[in-house]
Design a protein around this motif. Sequence first.
Motif, PDB file in Angstrom:
ATOM      1  N   VAL A  56       0.841  -1.194   0.000  1.00  0.00           N
ATOM      2  CA  VAL A  56       0.000   0.000   0.000  1.00  0.00           C
ATOM      3  C   VAL A  56       0.877   1.246   0.000  1.00  0.00           C
ATOM      4  O   VAL A  56       1.825   1.334   0.782  1.00  0.00           O
ATOM      5  CB  VAL A  56      -0.911   0.030   1.246  1.00  0.00           C
ATOM      6  CG1 VAL A  56      -1.740   1.300   1.284  1.00  0.00           C
ATOM      7  CG2 VAL A  56      -1.797  -1.191   1.304  1.00  0.00           C
ATOM      8  N   ILE A  57       0.545   2.207  -0.882  1.00  0.00           N
ATOM      9  CA  ILE A  57       1.187   3.520  -0.830  1.00  0.00           C
ATOM     10  C   ILE A  57       0.089   4.580  -0.852  1.00  0.00           C
ATOM     11  O   ILE A  57      -0.912   4.440  -1.549  1.00  0.00           O
ATOM     12  CB  ILE A  57       2.207   3.737  -1.978  1.00  0.00           C
ATOM     13  CG1 ILE A  57       1.564   3.591  -3.354  1.00  0.00           C
ATOM     14  CG2 ILE A  57       3.383   2.806  -1.832  1.00  0.00           C
ATOM     15  CD1 ILE A  57       2.467   3.996  -4.504  1.00  0.00           C
ATOM     16  N   GLU A  58       0.270   5.624  -0.063  1.00  0.00           N
ATOM     17  CA  GLU A  58      -0.731   6.688   0.017  1.00  0.00           C
ATOM     18  C   GLU A  58      -0.088   8.034  -0.261  1.00  0.00           C
ATOM     19  O   GLU A  58       1.024   8.314   0.193  1.00  0.00           O
ATOM     20  CB  GLU A  58      -1.383   6.714   1.395  1.00  0.00           C
ATOM     21  CG  GLU A  58      -2.534   7.702   1.468  1.00  0.00           C
ATOM     22  CD  GLU A  58      -3.340   7.615   2.751  1.00  0.00           C
ATOM     23  OE1 GLU A  58      -3.969   8.632   3.085  1.00  0.00           O
ATOM     24  OE2 GLU A  58      -3.330   6.570   3.401  1.00  0.00           O
ATOM     25  N   SER A  59      -0.811   8.866  -0.983  1.00  0.00           N
ATOM     26  CA  SER A  59      -0.321  10.212  -1.300  1.00  0.00           C
ATOM     27  C   SER A  59      -0.548  11.135  -0.115  1.00  0.00           C
ATOM     28  O   SER A  59      -1.293  10.824   0.806  1.00  0.00           O
ATOM     29  CB  SER A  59      -1.062  10.775  -2.520  1.00  0.00           C
ATOM     30  OG  SER A  59      -2.394  11.142  -2.178  1.00  0.00           O
ATOM     31  N   CYS A  60       0.073  12.293  -0.190  1.00  0.00           N
ATOM     32  CA  CYS A  60      -0.255  13.354   0.743  1.00  0.00           C
ATOM     33  C   CYS A  60      -1.582  13.969   0.311  1.00  0.00           C
ATOM     34  O   CYS A  60      -2.131  13.606  -0.731  1.00  0.00           O
ATOM     35  CB  CYS A  60       0.858  14.406   0.775  1.00  0.00           C
ATOM     36  SG  CYS A  60       1.201  15.167  -0.821  1.00  0.00           S
ATOM     37  N   GLU A  61      -2.113  14.879   1.082  1.00  0.00           N
ATOM     38  CA  GLU A  61      -3.367  15.540   0.726  1.00  0.00           C
ATOM     39  C   GLU A  61      -3.158  16.369  -0.534  1.00  0.00           C
ATOM     40  O   GLU A  61      -2.262  17.194  -0.599  1.00  0.00           O
ATOM     41  CB  GLU A  61      -3.819  16.440   1.871  1.00  0.00           C
ATOM     42  CG  GLU A  61      -5.107  17.175   1.583  1.00  0.00           C
ATOM     43  CD  GLU A  61      -5.536  18.031   2.754  1.00  0.00           C
ATOM     44  OE1 GLU A  61      -6.219  17.522   3.652  1.00  0.00           O
ATOM     45  OE2 GLU A  61      -5.153  19.221   2.768  1.00  0.00           O
ATOM     46  N   MET A  62      -4.007  16.142  -1.533  1.00  0.00           N
ATOM     47  CA  MET A  62      -3.909  16.866  -2.801  1.00  0.00           C
ATOM     48  C   MET A  62      -5.102  17.800  -2.923  1.00  0.00           C
ATOM     49  O   MET A  62      -6.231  17.420  -2.617  1.00  0.00           O
ATOM     50  CB  MET A  62      -3.896  15.884  -3.977  1.00  0.00           C
ATOM     51  CG  MET A  62      -2.764  14.852  -3.922  1.00  0.00           C
ATOM     52  SD  MET A  62      -1.100  15.546  -3.830  1.00  0.00           S
ATOM     53  CE  MET A  62      -1.003  16.432  -5.362  1.00  0.00           C
ATOM     54  N   PHE A  63      -4.839  19.029  -3.371  1.00  0.00           N
ATOM     55  CA  PHE A  63      -5.903  20.016  -3.537  1.00  0.00           C
ATOM     56  C   PHE A  63      -5.528  20.956  -4.666  1.00  0.00           C
ATOM     57  O   PHE A  63      -4.388  20.978  -5.110  1.00  0.00           O
ATOM     58  CB  PHE A  63      -6.162  20.784  -2.244  1.00  0.00           C
ATOM     59  CG  PHE A  63      -4.932  21.415  -1.666  1.00  0.00           C
ATOM     60  CD1 PHE A  63      -4.558  22.697  -2.032  1.00  0.00           C
ATOM     61  CD2 PHE A  63      -4.134  20.722  -0.778  1.00  0.00           C
ATOM     62  CE1 PHE A  63      -3.412  23.285  -1.518  1.00  0.00           C
ATOM     63  CE2 PHE A  63      -2.987  21.297  -0.249  1.00  0.00           C
ATOM     64  CZ  PHE A  63      -2.628  22.587  -0.621  1.00  0.00           C
ATOM     65  N   GLY A  64      -6.510  21.709  -5.152  1.00  0.00           N
ATOM     66  CA  GLY A  64      -6.261  22.665  -6.225  1.00  0.00           C
ATOM     67  C   GLY A  64      -7.043  22.308  -7.469  1.00  0.00           C
ATOM     68  O   GLY A  64      -7.896  21.417  -7.464  1.00  0.00           O
ATOM     69  N   ASP A  65      -6.734  23.005  -8.539  1.00  0.00           N
ATOM     70  CA  ASP A  65      -7.420  22.824  -9.809  1.00  0.00           C
ATOM     71  C   ASP A  65      -6.361  22.712 -10.894  1.00  0.00           C
ATOM     72  O   ASP A  65      -5.677  23.683 -11.203  1.00  0.00           O
ATOM     73  CB  ASP A  65      -8.340  24.023 -10.064  1.00  0.00           C
ATOM     74  CG  ASP A  65      -9.179  23.876 -11.312  1.00  0.00           C
ATOM     75  OD1 ASP A  65      -9.086  22.833 -11.983  1.00  0.00           O
ATOM     76  OD2 ASP A  65      -9.936  24.815 -11.624  1.00  0.00           O
ATOM     77  N   SER A  66      -6.205  21.517 -11.450  1.00  0.00           N
ATOM     78  CA  SER A  66      -5.175  21.299 -12.455  1.00  0.00           C
ATOM     79  C   SER A  66      -5.589  20.183 -13.400  1.00  0.00           C
ATOM     80  O   SER A  66      -6.177  19.187 -12.967  1.00  0.00           O
ATOM     81  CB  SER A  66      -3.855  20.913 -11.789  1.00  0.00           C
ATOM     82  OG  SER A  66      -2.875  20.604 -12.763  1.00  0.00           O
ATOM     83  N   ALA A  67      -5.279  20.346 -14.670  1.00  0.00           N
ATOM     84  CA  ALA A  67      -5.549  19.298 -15.660  1.00  0.00           C
ATOM     85  C   ALA A  67      -4.427  18.267 -15.690  1.00  0.00           C
ATOM     86  O   ALA A  67      -4.582  17.210 -16.295  1.00  0.00           O
ATOM     87  CB  ALA A  67      -5.722  19.911 -17.034  1.00  0.00           C
ATOM     88  N   ASP A  68      -3.291  18.526 -15.022  1.00  0.00           N
ATOM     89  CA  ASP A  68      -2.144  17.616 -15.061  1.00  0.00           C
ATOM     90  C   ASP A  68      -1.317  17.751 -13.781  1.00  0.00           C
ATOM     91  O   ASP A  68      -0.146  18.096 -13.827  1.00  0.00           O
ATOM     92  CB  ASP A  68      -1.296  17.908 -16.297  1.00  0.00           C
ATOM     93  CG  ASP A  68      -0.379  16.763 -16.663  1.00  0.00           C
ATOM     94  OD1 ASP A  68      -0.730  15.602 -16.379  1.00  0.00           O
ATOM     95  OD2 ASP A  68       0.682  17.025 -17.252  1.00  0.00           O
ATOM     96  N   LYS A  69      -1.930  17.471 -12.648  1.00  0.00           N
ATOM     97  CA  LYS A  69      -1.266  17.638 -11.346  1.00  0.00           C
ATOM     98  C   LYS A  69      -0.482  16.380 -10.980  1.00  0.00           C
ATOM     99  O   LYS A  69      -1.024  15.280 -10.993  1.00  0.00           O
ATOM    100  CB  LYS A  69      -2.296  17.927 -10.269  1.00  0.00           C
ATOM    101  CG  LYS A  69      -1.686  18.268  -8.931  1.00  0.00           C
ATOM    102  CD  LYS A  69      -2.774  18.750  -7.985  1.00  0.00           C
ATOM    103  CE  LYS A  69      -2.204  19.376  -6.756  1.00  0.00           C
ATOM    104  NZ  LYS A  69      -1.852  20.768  -6.953  1.00  0.00           N
TER     105      LYS A  69
END
Length: 103
Positions: A56-69
């Motif tokens: 299992v791998i988990e990302s950090c909290e992701m936020f914002g508005d992007s078409a290619d984040k």
Amino acid sequence: RYTFRLDGFVSRHAGAVEKMLVTKPFRYDGKDMYANMSTSARGYIYFTIKSTDGEVIESCEMFGDSADKKIGFSDGAVEKLSGKEVFLEMRMLDADIYSFRFE
């Protein structure tokens, strides 16, 4: 009035109540993950990649508005599961996910 989002006609949406989206098992090839996503100022998405053999791998909290984040996983984590059968969980609050890809 309508707004057309770049590469985003359809999305999975989570409003004021947190929701979980889980994909079917798949394989990918790559070392980084990118998403076409949008959140409000208080919204977020957490991405978790789980292999069918228990890794299992988990990302950090992701936020914002992007078409290619670029999704924030620890260095080398995405590449470690490349080629294995995995499924992706997205825990979302006040957010939209349009697509994701591995590169």
